[in-house]
Design a protein around this motif. Sequence first.
Motif: not given
Length: 374
Positions: A185-205
């Motif tokens: 980022l310009g003159e500096c560097v940042i370290n970021v963590q990467v995570k998956p996006v998880r949901f609890l979704v309906p499978s039967y209603i």
Amino acid sequence: MSTEDFSPVNWESLGIVTLEDIQKELNKCKNQYESLEKDKKMFKDAIESNQNYAKQFQERTEEKKLSFDADKRKIAEKIQKEEEQQKSIQKEQERLRADILRIKEELDHLEKKNEHLRKQTEVSTAVPEKKVVFKGKTEQGAHALSFDVSPRIVYPMEGGTTLITFEEVGVAQKILSMKEHSVQLGECVINVQVKPVRFLVPSYIEMDTQVCPRRILVSSLPSKLPEDKLLDKLEIHFSKTRNGGGEVEEIDMLHDSGTVVVTFVDDSIAKGLTDQQDHKVDIVKNQKHKVKVTPFLNGEISQLHTRHSVCLRTVQLTDIPPIMEQDNLQDHLEIHFQKAANGGGEVESIIYNPMGHTTLAVFVEDSLEDSQSI
């Protein structure tokens, strides 16, 4: 007998002075003695007789006592048997009462189910019309009886996070496998963590529905009329008794389906309007538009099964410090993750939420199979 009993008798003091008088007195004493002996024997015989009677009475008492104890045991056994029979009868009565209660509950359930089915039959053909087209796909078995619901998930984003959706699943999975990324980022560097996006979704209603007696659903509405004007026209039309309506309590637009819900004060209005279904409403001056009126269904979820779902094309970046403006930081992140040298690829969408802020990301159905986008 002591010697005092044989002390000399002063006969003179008794008026006895001659031998003949003494002899008479002795005979008299002898007769008294014999009488006393007879009384003694009589008393002795009486005592023995009484003792015999007492012994016989004691024996008869013992016999009666044994007989009484035997009768008492028999009565106790009989009472115990009767109590056991009574308990058995009570248990049977309780079982019968439970069966009666269960049968009543089943009858009530069946009556409610019949009433529910009766109401459902009233709505069987009265549903808002939807334009459909055949796309060449077929299904077999239970799938032929199912229907699809397009997901729309509202996902709360924490501050200092970013959501990125890539055009290809492989790129997202590659980014996830690296877990941590250094971003220039310009003159500096940042370290970021990467995570998956998880949901609890309906499978039967499963849902239980019932017709609302005070509401109607209005469909087949004109698309070019402003919403507030359309609602005013509908409220005026359905509030008039000559149109089969009544006093309107509330009117709302359902934007996701393009229909309108009209709520009446009286619960006897909706049934007559839905029986007619087609209604002509004055939308524009001297011009009527035909709308369709169908019952409004209240739904309650009776069964819900859920499953965990992972977005295959979307990843989440965390631990992002607010070192520059939101738009600039988002642009730098997009540029970084578009470069193949950084393991990235084409970005379909991106959103950055700065520290101290809250926002809601909306996930909708993805055009790619088994994945979602933001």
